[in-house]
Each structure stands twice: as C-alpha cells, then as structure tokens.
Design an enzyme around this catalytic site. Structure first.
Site, PDB file in Angstrom:
ATOM      1  N   LYS A  57       0.889  -1.178  -0.122  1.00 39.16           N
ATOM      2  CA  LYS A  57       0.141   0.026  -0.099  1.00 39.16           C
ATOM      3  C   LYS A  57       0.807   1.208   0.177  1.00 39.16           C
ATOM      4  O   LYS A  57       0.552   2.167  -0.713  1.00 39.16           O
ATOM      5  CB  LYS A  57      -0.844   0.107   1.184  1.00 39.16           C
ATOM      6  CG  LYS A  57      -2.049  -0.884   0.946  1.00 39.16           C
ATOM      7  CD  LYS A  57      -2.861  -1.188   2.453  1.00 39.16           C
ATOM      8  CE  LYS A  57      -3.878  -2.600   2.330  1.00 39.16           C
ATOM      9  NZ  LYS A  57      -4.479  -2.912   3.445  1.00 39.16           N
ATOM     10  N   GLN A 101      -3.987  -1.636   9.794  1.00 38.03           N
ATOM     11  CA  GLN A 101      -3.885  -2.951   9.192  1.00 38.03           C
ATOM     12  C   GLN A 101      -4.579  -3.891  10.132  1.00 38.03           C
ATOM     13  O   GLN A 101      -4.100  -4.096  11.083  1.00 38.03           O
ATOM     14  CB  GLN A 101      -2.318  -3.185   8.672  1.00 38.03           C
ATOM     15  CG  GLN A 101      -2.274  -4.281   8.073  1.00 38.03           C
ATOM     16  CD  GLN A 101      -2.929  -4.274   6.917  1.00 38.03           C
ATOM     17  OE1 GLN A 101      -2.842  -3.443   5.964  1.00 38.03           O
ATOM     18  NE2 GLN A 101      -3.456  -5.419   6.356  1.00 38.03           N
ATOM     19  N   ASP A 124     -10.695   3.098   4.876  1.00 42.74           N
ATOM     20  CA  ASP A 124     -10.884   1.689   4.684  1.00 42.74           C
ATOM     21  C   ASP A 124     -12.418   1.599   4.703  1.00 42.74           C
ATOM     22  O   ASP A 124     -12.893   0.540   4.354  1.00 42.74           O
ATOM     23  CB  ASP A 124     -10.212   0.910   5.858  1.00 42.74           C
ATOM     24  CG  ASP A 124      -8.974   0.043   5.286  1.00 42.74           C
ATOM     25  OD1 ASP A 124      -9.184  -0.022   4.065  1.00 42.74           O
ATOM     26  OD2 ASP A 124      -8.333  -0.218   6.051  1.00 42.74           O
TER      27      ASP A 124
END
Ligand code: NAD
Length: 289
Positions: A57, A101, A124
């Site tokens: 990412k 994450q 997200d």
C-alpha cells in the site's frame, strides 16, 4: 470441453488505469499544490502478511503521488495506546486517511479500535458510521474491496440491471457491503447473500448471473456450479501448502463456463489497493477544498 469464450478480467490493468487517473488528478488539481494527499498506515506487531500488505500500500501511494507514513507499533501495544495513536492521527491536519492494518494481535479488540478512527479519515470504510452511510445511501467512504469489485464491473461493461447476483460470504469487510452495493439504485441487481449456513449452495450458484465468491476456501466453488455465461468475481486469497495462491473458485473449471472471470492473483487484490488510494485522494480534496 470448452463451451464459451471466457474473458479474464484484469484487476491489474483496471487498477493501473485508476491509479493513473488519480496521479494526474494529484498533479493537476489546484488544491494539491498546497500539499499532497497523505495516508497514515498503522501496523501493530510483526504479522508477516500484514507487513507485506502495508508495504504494498505504501509503494502504491508513492507511485501515485500520495504521501504515506507508517506508524509501526510493538506487539505489546495496549488497547489504550492504540487508541491514543489513532486519536493523535485524527487531530493531525496533514493526514487525510488512516489505515489500521488488520488483523490486530489477539489481545486487541478491532471493533473498539476502529471506533477511534474519525469517520472523515476512515478510508477503509469500516467505521460503523461509514457502514451506516452505505446502508442509508448517504455519501461516505465505502469498504475498499467491494467498491473495487463495483469499479471493475463498471469498467468491464458488465450490465447489472435486473441481474441476479449471488454473494458468498457475509463478512463486514467484504460480503455484506458487497451485497448492499450491488442492490443500490443504479446497480439494480437482485441480490442473494449466502453464507456458511446456506443450504444448497451449488443450486443457488447455478441461478447467479453474477457470482461473487468471498468465503476464503481454496477452489471451493466448482465449474459445474456456475450458470453458463455468468460473470464470476473471485475475492478469495488462499495460500496452498506449496505456496501457490488460489482463489475461492476453481479457475480452470470455471474458464469456458463463465463469460468473464477474475484471476487470483491479479484480480480483486489490486483493486482493493486502488480504492484505498481513491478514498485518500477524495478525503484530501474535501479537506483542502
Ligand atoms: P471471513 O472469514 O470474515 O468471512 C468468510 C465468510 O464466508 C463468512 O461470512 C462465512 O459465513 C462464509 N463461508 C464460510 N464457509 C462457507 C461455506 N462453506 N459456504 C458458504 N459460505 C461460507 O473472510 P473475509 O474477510 O470476508 O474474506 C473472504 C476471502 O476474501 C478470504 O480469502 C480473504 O483472504 C479474501 N479477501 C481478499 C481481499 C482482496 O483484496 N482480494 C480483501 C479481503 C478479503
């Protein structure tokens, strides 16, 4: 025997195209002359796959012109320390998006942690406010994997109106938001959401014009389950004993039955990253005016 020409839907190519558009936008938009969009990535512990995902990412950010900063916290981080870190990122005016994450180490509560990400930086799309906005049809961040699938379907020219879509998997991160996005006005699919307690899954799949497999079981969906001519999107990422990565659909069996299918790897995975970048750019545009 092959009965149909099957198109391989390249998530790699579609994501590259989107990333190219984002890069141009960052170069040309006046608001980005003040500063580049910025993503903060929070990684707790040293779980190897998470480290690989975060590195991918960060690389994607760099290539697109998005600044990124990694906040690497030790395995021993307490829930309160993680919340403090997220709260400080909420207050930092130079940060547009926060990526936490997952999975977190076992002693940490993911749902509690996500509550400490400000919804305006929830790139997200997993905060309950973002999910509520999706449910109620309000603008907001959408979870990256299902929104990546939608982008892929649009870019491939798959007609969704009046089609029957079957989604296998009811997770908060993929299956449930996927079903909502397919049923939204504009997409107009009629959706069946299947899960581990669903009976007669093969028969259900045979009725799917669009099949989304997100159950996390290697090659579980067989070619004989598919409706000829259907569009198959394989979200699954499963590592076999020999290290090979396969999806949730038996690709070789599906090829020749489906009209189009995503490969694994090179299908949905790159789209997920591209949508994270898009959400970060959208967030920065809002913040910078
Ligand atoms: P999850 O484990 O949270 O959910 C799996 C779902 O599958 C559950 O809702 C369960 O009810 C359902 N399921 C399990 N066994 C089933 C069965 N026999 N029949 C029908 N349904 C069954 O997983 P997840 O986070 O939603 O991820 C699913 C898969 O997608 C995994 O392989 C994961 O690695 C992959 N994934 C890929 C991306 C990407 O970017 N490509 C992103 C997220 C997840």
């Amino acid at each position: 025997m092959l009965t149909m020409d099957t198109v391989k839907i390249s998530g790699k190519e579609i994501s590259q195209q989107l990333r190219g558009e984002l890069k141009k936008e960052i170069e040309n938009a006046i608001c980005f002359q003040k500063r580049a969009p910025k993503l903060a990535a929070v990684l707790v512990g040293a779980f190897a796959p998470s480290k690989i995902y975060v590195a991918a990412k960060e690389k994607a950010c760099k290539e697109t012109g998005i600044a990124s900063q990694l906040y690497q916290l030790p395995e021993s981080t307490s829930q309160d320390q993680l919340h403090d870190c997220l709260e400080s990122l909420n207050l930092d005016p130079t940060i547009d998006g926060i990526l936490l994450q997952l999975p977190l180490p076992g002693h940490l509560d993911e749902n509690q942690a996500i509550l400490h990400i400000h919804p305006d930086k929830d790139v997200d799309g997993l905060h309950p406010i973002s999910l509520g906005r999706l449910l109620s049809g309000q603008p907001g961040f959408r979870p990256c994997t299902p929104s990546g699938v939608m982008h892929m379907l649009h870019e491939t020219g798959v007609s969704m109106k009046w089609k029957h879509a079957v989604v296998i998997g009811r997770s908060t991160i993929v299956g449930k938001p996927m079903a909502l996005l397919l049923a939204e006005k504009g997409a107009d699919c009629t959706v069946t959401l299947a899960h581990s307690q669903t009976q007669n899954l093969p028969e259900l799949c045979q009725k799917a014009d669009i099949l989304i497999a997100a159950l996390g079981k290697p090659e579980f969906v067989r070619g004989s389950w598919l409706k000829p001519g259907s569009v198959v999107i394989d979200v699954g990422i499963n590592r076999l004993g020999d290290g090979k990565i396969v999806g949730d659909v038996a690709f070789d069996e599906a090829f020749g039955v489906a009209s189009a299918i995503t490969p694994v790897p090179g299908g949905v995975g790159p789209m997920t990253i591209a949508m994270l970048l898009k959400n970060t750019v959208d967030s920065a545009k809002k913040r910078l005016g």
